[in-house]
Write a protein that holds these residues in place. Sequence first.
Motif, PDB file in Angstrom:
ATOM      1  N   GLY A   1       0.824  -1.211   0.000  1.00 54.85           N
ATOM      2  CA  GLY A   1       0.000   0.000   0.000  1.00 54.85           C
ATOM      3  C   GLY A   1       0.853   1.254   0.000  1.00 54.85           C
ATOM      4  N   SER A   2       1.959   1.214   0.749  1.00 54.39           N
ATOM      5  CA  SER A   2       2.887   2.345   0.784  1.00 54.39           C
ATOM      6  C   SER A   2       3.551   2.561  -0.573  1.00 54.39           C
ATOM      7  CB  SER A   2       3.956   2.102   1.855  1.00 54.39           C
ATOM      8  OG  SER A   2       4.884   3.161   1.894  1.00 54.39           O
ATOM      9  N   ILE A   3       3.949   1.461  -1.221  1.00 55.20           N
ATOM     10  CA  ILE A   3       4.555   1.574  -2.554  1.00 55.20           C
ATOM     11  C   ILE A   3       3.548   2.188  -3.535  1.00 55.20           C
ATOM     12  CG2 ILE A   3       5.329   0.230  -4.552  1.00 55.20           C
ATOM     13  CD1 ILE A   3       7.502   0.499  -2.510  1.00 55.20           C
ATOM     14  N   ARG A   4       2.297   1.739  -3.467  1.00 55.11           N
ATOM     15  CA  ARG A   4       1.272   2.312  -4.364  1.00 55.11           C
ATOM     16  C   ARG A   4       1.085   3.800  -4.076  1.00 55.11           C
ATOM     17  NH1 ARG A   4      -1.286  -2.652  -3.253  1.00 55.11           N
ATOM     18  NH2 ARG A   4      -2.599  -1.681  -1.661  1.00 55.11           N
ATOM     19  N   ASN A   5       1.038   4.151  -2.789  1.00 46.99           N
ATOM     20  CA  ASN A   5       0.915   5.565  -2.430  1.00 46.99           C
ATOM     21  C   ASN A   5       2.001   6.402  -3.098  1.00 46.99           C
ATOM     22  OD1 ASN A   5      -1.311   5.282  -0.745  1.00 46.99           O
ATOM     23  ND2 ASN A   5      -0.106   5.148   1.127  1.00 46.99           N
ATOM     24  N   LYS A   6       3.237   5.930  -2.976  1.00 45.02           N
ATOM     25  CA  LYS A   6       4.375   6.713  -3.453  1.00 45.02           C
ATOM     26  C   LYS A   6       4.466   6.754  -4.973  1.00 45.02           C
ATOM     27  CE  LYS A   6       7.380   5.931   0.591  1.00 45.02           C
ATOM     28  NZ  LYS A   6       6.561   5.027   1.417  1.00 45.02           N
ATOM     29  N   LEU A   7       4.306   5.588  -5.621  1.00 47.76           N
ATOM     30  CA  LEU A   7       4.586   5.499  -7.050  1.00 47.76           C
ATOM     31  C   LEU A   7       3.392   5.845  -7.937  1.00 47.76           C
ATOM     32  CD1 LEU A   7       6.871   2.331  -7.317  1.00 47.76           C
ATOM     33  CD2 LEU A   7       7.497   4.720  -6.928  1.00 47.76           C
ATOM     34  N   LEU A   8       2.188   5.522  -7.503  1.00 47.35           N
ATOM     35  CA  LEU A   8       1.016   5.717  -8.369  1.00 47.35           C
ATOM     36  C   LEU A   8       0.262   7.014  -8.090  1.00 47.35           C
ATOM     37  CD1 LEU A   8      -0.440   2.081  -8.476  1.00 47.35           C
ATOM     38  CD2 LEU A   8       1.267   3.163  -9.966  1.00 47.35           C
ATOM     39  N   ILE A   9       0.451   7.600  -6.925  1.00 48.16           N
ATOM     40  CA  ILE A   9      -0.279   8.826  -6.590  1.00 48.16           C
ATOM     41  C   ILE A   9       0.674   9.997  -6.383  1.00 48.16           C
ATOM     42  CG2 ILE A   9      -1.897   9.909  -4.979  1.00 48.16           C
ATOM     43  CD1 ILE A   9      -2.936   7.103  -4.292  1.00 48.16           C
ATOM     44  N   ILE A  10       1.588   9.852  -5.423  1.00 48.77           N
ATOM     45  CA  ILE A  10       2.419  10.985  -5.028  1.00 48.77           C
ATOM     46  C   ILE A  10       3.441  11.339  -6.103  1.00 48.77           C
ATOM     47  CG2 ILE A  10       4.014  11.845  -3.284  1.00 48.77           C
ATOM     48  CD1 ILE A  10       2.669   9.848  -1.313  1.00 48.77           C
ATOM     49  N   LEU A  11       4.158  10.341  -6.630  1.00 51.31           N
ATOM     50  CA  LEU A  11       5.199  10.608  -7.622  1.00 51.31           C
ATOM     51  C   LEU A  11       4.661  11.291  -8.880  1.00 51.31           C
ATOM     52  CD1 LEU A  11       8.070  10.407  -8.658  1.00 51.31           C
ATOM     53  CD2 LEU A  11       7.626   8.042  -9.337  1.00 51.31           C
ATOM     54  N   PRO A  12       3.605  10.763  -9.531  1.00 43.38           N
ATOM     55  CA  PRO A  12       3.095  11.472 -10.717  1.00 43.38           C
ATOM     56  C   PRO A  12       2.650  12.902 -10.400  1.00 43.38           C
ATOM     57  CG  PRO A  12       2.184   9.252 -10.602  1.00 43.38           C
ATOM     58  CD  PRO A  12       2.877   9.495  -9.292  1.00 43.38           C
ATOM     59  N   ALA A  13       1.998  13.083  -9.246  1.00 46.06           N
ATOM     60  CA  ALA A  13       1.543  14.429  -8.887  1.00 46.06           C
ATOM     61  C   ALA A  13       2.723  15.385  -8.726  1.00 46.06           C
ATOM     62  CB  ALA A  13       0.725  14.376  -7.591  1.00 46.06           C
ATOM     63  N   LEU A  14       3.784  14.922  -8.061  1.00 49.39           N
ATOM     64  CA  LEU A  14       4.950  15.783  -7.852  1.00 49.39           C
ATOM     65  C   LEU A  14       5.671  16.082  -9.159  1.00 49.39           C
ATOM     66  CD1 LEU A  14       6.571  14.481  -4.540  1.00 49.39           C
ATOM     67  CD2 LEU A  14       5.341  16.610  -4.928  1.00 49.39           C
TER      68      LEU A  14
END
Length: 337
Positions: free
Chosen positions: A70-83
């Motif tokens: 879940g943490s990996i999904r948070n970082k790679l699929l949501i936070i990273l593209p947004a940043l």
Amino acid sequence: MSGGLVALLDDVAALARIAAASVDDVAAGAAKAGAKAAGVVIDDAAVTPQYVSGSDPSRELPMIKKIFWGSIRNKLLIILPALLLISAFVPGIIPFILMLGGTYLCYEGAEKVWHKLRGGHEEDGDAPAVDRGHDAEAKVVKGAITTDFILSCEIMVISMNEVAAESIWVRAFILVMVAFAITVLVYGAVALIVKMDDIGVHLAAKDSPRAKRLGHLLVRGMPAVLTTITLVGTIAMLWVGGHIMVQGAHDLGWHAPYDLIHALEHPVAGVAVVGGFLAWLVDTLCSAVIGLAWGLVILAVVGPLLKVLPFGKAKGGHDEHAETIRAEAPGPEKHDA
């Protein structure tokens, strides 16, 4: 023909050198970004074990695995593209996002200190994640992933700011490396922490007196280890949050706090051998004090609101998820050596 082949080989060699240099840049950038996010990482490692504490031992590692992915999904699929989108199209707002994250860190750290000074039990809301079937476990995992999302945002924004000068592709590679490295580090440590008492129980059951002593030491020592991690995490949050606010204020034109800290660093920076460490220590302490002061201001403003807003924290400064888990089941305690 041979000349064309030689030119092609030269081009390939040049591309290989560029790729090798890029790998070095990415690795160096990832190390730099990850180091700056250390304060949030420590707090993440301190918070997460509380979600699986009290579970059936056979379910602890599967729950941590779910939270990890879940943490990996948070970082790679949501936070990273947004940043990456923000850094590409509106990079000017990154310092403000960073200061918002710094404010949150200061607030969280100050809240922990405030509850400690008042004699409250800031961990009361982190009720044991007692295993009572699939639905209860799913709620616990969801709550942990939600908490991780907030901490992951802070980690990734801090990391992005550290490599803002790189190209977008290098930034992307660096942030992917940071995301994986930090998540593995945090949840590897969490898995070790939550299973340490099981290891202690196993050793205590052995015939060897040395193994028995080590086993009992592990079981008795884990509460102190968790307390220490929480303390270090709180200090790190205040330090990182305060440093972000001081640097952000300096970048926006208010130089007084930044200049004051560097003026205090100057007398100790020239001390032989330990000057660099002493200067870092002064900067860290000053940043932590500023972080605590700013966090207390935010706490004074936000605290009353959280008590009345429906989406605010429950009594004692803890989320409603934890209260729900507690209400559902005061379950059995874990092994006792």
